[in-house]
Motif scaffolding. Structure first.
Motif, PDB file in Angstrom:
ATOM      1  N   UNK A 170      22.826  25.785 -36.085  1.00 35.05           N
ATOM      2  CA  UNK A 170      23.824  26.917 -36.643  1.00 35.05           C
ATOM      3  C   UNK A 170      23.453  28.370 -36.297  1.00 35.05           C
ATOM      4  N   UNK A 171      22.098  28.679 -36.681  1.00 34.38           N
ATOM      5  CA  UNK A 171      21.434  29.985 -36.451  1.00 34.38           C
ATOM      6  C   UNK A 171      21.550  30.303 -34.702  1.00 34.38           C
ATOM      7  N   UNK A 172      21.339  29.272 -33.925  1.00 31.53           N
ATOM      8  CA  UNK A 172      21.302  29.467 -32.413  1.00 31.53           C
ATOM      9  C   UNK A 172      22.946  29.731 -32.059  1.00 31.53           C
ATOM     10  N   UNK A 173      23.746  28.988 -32.672  1.00 34.18           N
ATOM     11  CA  UNK A 173      24.989  29.297 -32.083  1.00 34.18           C
ATOM     12  C   UNK A 173      25.711  30.617 -32.593  1.00 34.18           C
ATOM     13  N   UNK A 174      25.401  31.192 -33.942  1.00 37.95           N
ATOM     14  CA  UNK A 174      25.687  32.325 -34.289  1.00 37.95           C
ATOM     15  C   UNK A 174      25.000  33.425 -33.382  1.00 37.95           C
ATOM     16  N   UNK A 175      23.702  33.275 -32.744  1.00 33.90           N
ATOM     17  CA  UNK A 175      23.032  34.414 -31.987  1.00 33.90           C
ATOM     18  C   UNK A 175      23.864  34.201 -30.773  1.00 33.90           C
ATOM     19  N   UNK A 176      24.028  32.989 -30.237  1.00 30.72           N
ATOM     20  CA  UNK A 176      24.842  33.117 -28.871  1.00 30.72           C
ATOM     21  C   UNK A 176      25.918  33.785 -28.778  1.00 30.72           C
ATOM     22  N   UNK A 177      26.843  33.520 -29.950  1.00 29.21           N
ATOM     23  CA  UNK A 177      28.078  34.169 -30.194  1.00 29.21           C
ATOM     24  C   UNK A 177      27.933  35.848 -30.208  1.00 29.21           C
ATOM     25  N   UNK A 178      26.908  36.169 -31.086  1.00 29.16           N
ATOM     26  CA  UNK A 178      26.562  37.781 -31.223  1.00 29.16           C
ATOM     27  C   UNK A 178      26.284  38.053 -29.797  1.00 29.16           C
ATOM     28  N   UNK A 179      25.615  37.546 -29.098  1.00 24.35           N
ATOM     29  CA  UNK A 179      24.905  38.042 -27.581  1.00 24.35           C
ATOM     30  C   UNK A 179      26.092  37.951 -26.603  1.00 24.35           C
ATOM     31  N   UNK A 180      27.128  37.276 -26.868  1.00 19.48           N
ATOM     32  CA  UNK A 180      28.188  37.027 -25.656  1.00 19.48           C
ATOM     33  C   UNK A 180      28.958  38.330 -25.670  1.00 19.48           C
ATOM     34  N   UNK A 181      29.537  38.558 -24.385  1.00 18.25           N
ATOM     35  CA  UNK A 181      30.186  39.561 -24.084  1.00 18.25           C
ATOM     36  C   UNK A 181      31.828  39.646 -24.932  1.00 18.25           C
ATOM     37  N   UNK A 182      32.128  40.763 -25.087  1.00 18.77           N
ATOM     38  CA  UNK A 182      33.237  40.860 -25.663  1.00 18.77           C
ATOM     39  C   UNK A 182      34.439  40.080 -25.400  1.00 18.77           C
ATOM     40  N   UNK A 183      34.635  39.872 -24.038  1.00 19.66           N
ATOM     41  CA  UNK A 183      35.517  38.969 -23.483  1.00 19.66           C
ATOM     42  C   UNK A 183      35.266  37.507 -23.751  1.00 19.66           C
ATOM     43  N   UNK A 184      34.135  36.969 -23.870  1.00 22.46           N
ATOM     44  CA  UNK A 184      34.041  35.710 -24.304  1.00 22.46           C
ATOM     45  C   UNK A 184      34.243  35.610 -25.838  1.00 22.46           C
ATOM     46  N   UNK A 185      33.774  36.472 -26.508  1.00 26.82           N
ATOM     47  CA  UNK A 185      33.932  36.592 -27.877  1.00 26.82           C
ATOM     48  C   UNK A 185      35.597  36.248 -28.406  1.00 26.82           C
ATOM     49  N   UNK A 186      36.107  37.349 -27.812  1.00 26.57           N
ATOM     50  CA  UNK A 186      37.579  37.322 -27.966  1.00 26.57           C
ATOM     51  C   UNK A 186      38.315  36.009 -27.351  1.00 26.57           C
ATOM     52  N   UNK A 187      37.878  35.742 -26.234  1.00 27.05           N
ATOM     53  CA  UNK A 187      38.439  34.332 -25.598  1.00 27.05           C
ATOM     54  C   UNK A 187      38.237  33.257 -26.849  1.00 27.05           C
TER      55      UNK A 187
END
Length: 638
Positions: A1-18
């Motif tokens: 779960x922690x890896x997934x949250x870290x990956x989301x935090x490091x993603x670009x804003x377009x990927x996060x918004x998508x």
């Protein structure tokens, strides 16, 4: 779960918004089953939010100044247009056909972006076909006969083409197709794909068609129970298509095979499609009689497709061995758990539909079963895999929503210009007294009218306009109606407008038009079936003697067999042009001689077909003695 949250935090804003918008988009489609958003509210949200999903996807894949400017233009145009439609749904529907300027402006904005995004995700050719019908609605009244459309008020045309883009096809997309795509993506993410691969490996050793053979069987079974080609694709396509691609089939071949196998379910017992129920009502005969009539043609349909699959698989060098990177059973997962995770969700859909539940609700409960089984068996524990499945479903569902809007524009154009009625009327005028000419014209007219349109609607029109023409040509009523049904479903997997192929090409990442060409070759058996149904009514087991039934089955089977081999051009080795021509000409000569009543030539052609069949069998057996390494060639399109 922690890896997934870290990956989301490091993603670009377009990927996060998508990712966030995709979750909201999926959630809306699930809530839509139980909450009413108004008479057209769900379609507006489906298209408006779908445009946003696709815009973010394009920004993610093609970052740059141009894409950002286009995204800004989307925001300032689509959001106001969607809000306008959503807040004044009753008014817009009341004014349909006589829409106000704001109605047409808002509809025009949505139609514009539908065409643009359809061009991006399905290729310019698909959007161009819709554009042709769009222009024809305006200029049809100026064309010469016989394609002169009725003169219609310009504002009325604009009203129907813009507001009408949120029509029946978009309704099908938002209520059914999106949920089926979500179901397929989640089923694959659950780890159940290993089950289908195990079966495919075993089947490959016996049949030689690998995952393609499994697709033909599984998609045909699912389609026969659902009665909707898109439903079969949504259930089996997201799993079967990637497996076929990794098993040696090209993306176009995989898309074509899945589209035909799923479409054929509409003409396969025990359930058939919705059209079969209408046919029983039109003809005034029991539904069981329709099911009985469909048995032989459906078997021939799938045997022809299975032959194509086996030939292509072997031509591409397929061995049935595991492919690097393919889904394989995890050593920690028992076969029983994997099997249950795959079969139970599909069984839920099939049983609930057979019990009378609507397809959308049946799919919803099957999605619930996937979630429950995932929690119990925990075959896939990585949240990134599940999020990827949701993203794929959201993007593919949004893209299909755009294409559905284009198809609704086509349907609106057909309604405005009455092109279907025009075609039906001119058949008799052009064909004159020639039985063959009228027969061919009816098939062409039925095919054209079936492009991109719901089968029930097309069949209802053709049963009134073209079925009487076939009956006047000497066809029995049940034969005439079966011919029309077959021709209307052919357009589901043959260009230029093929909804089911559109879906499979999107899943496969294949070129739409090249997939269509492969589908026409793979579906050779289904495409010649209408011709043999006309000359061999015994195929429908209708008022026929045992001898007539045997003759019809043998001649039709030989013709499908030889024509398929000719089109593939491979029989343990590449066939020469002369060999392919000979194999193709013999069935044509046999059918033509029988149609013309020239019995000596007919029986001679049948004998030649038998001889060619024997030669093909012996040639195939002799070539199987060689190793695949000696006879395989590089995978290529057909």
């Amino acid at each position: 779960m922690r890896d997934w949250k870290l990956a989301f935090a490091n993603a670009k804003w377009t990927e996060q918004t998508l990712a966030i918008l995709a979750l909201v988009y999926v959630g809306f489609h699930l809530i839509n089953l139980f909450v009413a958003f108004g008479p057209m509210g769900s379609k507006v949200i489906h298209i408006g939010m779908g445009i946003g999903v696709l815009t973010l996807d394009l920004m993610r894949r093609h970052p740059g100044r141009t894409t950002k400017l286009a995204a800004a233009l989307v925001c300032v145009t689509v959001i106001p247009a969607a809000c306008y439609f959503f807040t004044d749904q009753i008014g817009v529907l009341t004014r349909y056909g006589f829409a106000s300027s704001p109605d047409m402006l808002a509809g025009g904005v949505l139609v514009f972006w539908m065409f643009v995004l359809t061009g991006f995700y399905f290729g310019p050719a698909f959007a161009a076909v819709g554009l042709v019908f769009f222009v024809y609605a305006y200029l049809g009244s100026y064309l010469p006969a016989p394609f002169t459309a009725p003169s219609t008020d310009l504002l009325r045309v604009t009203s129907k083409l813009t507001v009408g883009a949120l029509g029946d096809v978009v309704e099908l997309s938002v209520t059914t197709i999106f949920l089926l795509l979500l179901f397929g993506s989640l089923l694959q993410a659950s780890g159940a794909g290993a089950f289908i691969w195990t079966i495919a490996s075993n089947l490959a050793r016996r049949v030689g068609g690998g995952t393609g053979a499994l697709t033909v069987v599984s998609s045909g079974l699912v389609g026969s129970f659902s009665g909707v080609g898109a439903a079969g694709v949504g259930i089996t396509g997201p799993i079967a298509i990637p497996l076929m691609k990794r098993d040696g089939y090209t993306a176009e071949q995989a898309a074509a095979i899945e589209a035909i196998a799923s479409t054929g379910g509409q003409i396969a017992p025990p359930v058939l499609g919705m059209v079969a129920f209408l046919m029983a009502d039109f003809l005034g005969i029991p539904y069981a009689r329709i099911v009985l009539a469909a048995i032989v043609p459906s078997i021939l349909f799938y045997l022809g497709l299975l032959l194509f699959v086996v030939l292509i698989y072997r031509r591409n060098g397929g061995t049935g061995a595991p492919v690097e990177g393919e889904v394989q059973p995890d050593a920690n997962h028992s076969g029983m758990r994997v099997g249950i995770s795959f079969t139970l969700p599909i069984a839920v859909i099939v049983v609930l539909i057979m019990e009378g539940m609507s397809v959308p609700l049946a799919v919803f409960w099957s999605i619930v079963s996937i979630a429950v089984l995932a929690l119990i068996f925990r075959l896939e524990r990585d949240p990134k895999v599940w999020m990827g499945a949701i993203l794929d479903a959201a993007i593919n569902g949004a893209a299909l929503g755009m294409a559905s809007g284009v198809l609704d524009v086509v349907m609106a154009s057909l309604d405005i210009t009455q092109l279907g009625m025009i075609v039906g009327f001119i058949v008799g005028e052009i064909g004159g007294t020639s039985v063959l000419a009228n027969f061919l014209l009816v098939l062409v007219a039925a095919y054209l009218m079936g492009m991109g349109m719901p089968g029930v609607a097309v069949y209802t029109v053709l049963a009134v306009t073209l079925a009487p023409v076939l009956i006047n040509l000497g066809a029995a009523p049940i034969v005439a109606h079966f011919l029309i049904m077959y021709m209307t479903i052919l357009s589901n997997f043959t260009p230029p407008v093929a909804p089911t192929l559109m879906l499979t090409a999107r899943i496969a990442g294949a070129n739409y038009m090249r997939s269509g060409l492969d589908a026409m070759k793979a579906g050779a058996g289904s495409m010649i079936l209408p011709f043999f149904l006309f000359t061999y009514p015994a195929l429908l087991l209708y008022n026929a003697t045992f001898t007539a039934v045997v003759e019809a089955i043998v001649v039709t089977s030989l013709s499908i067999f030889l024509l398929t081999i000719s089109l593939v051009g491979w029989l343990g080795r590449p066939l020469s042009v002369i060999e392919r021509l000979m194999l193709a000409i013999l069935p044509i000569v046999a059918w033509s001689a029988d149609f013309a009543g020239v019995k000596p030539l007919y029986w001679g052609a049948v004998a030649a077909c038998c001889a060619a069949f024997i030669w093909v069998v012996f040639a195939g057996l002799s070539m199987r003695k060689k190793t695949l390494a000696e006879i395989s060639i590089e995978p290529k399109g057909i």
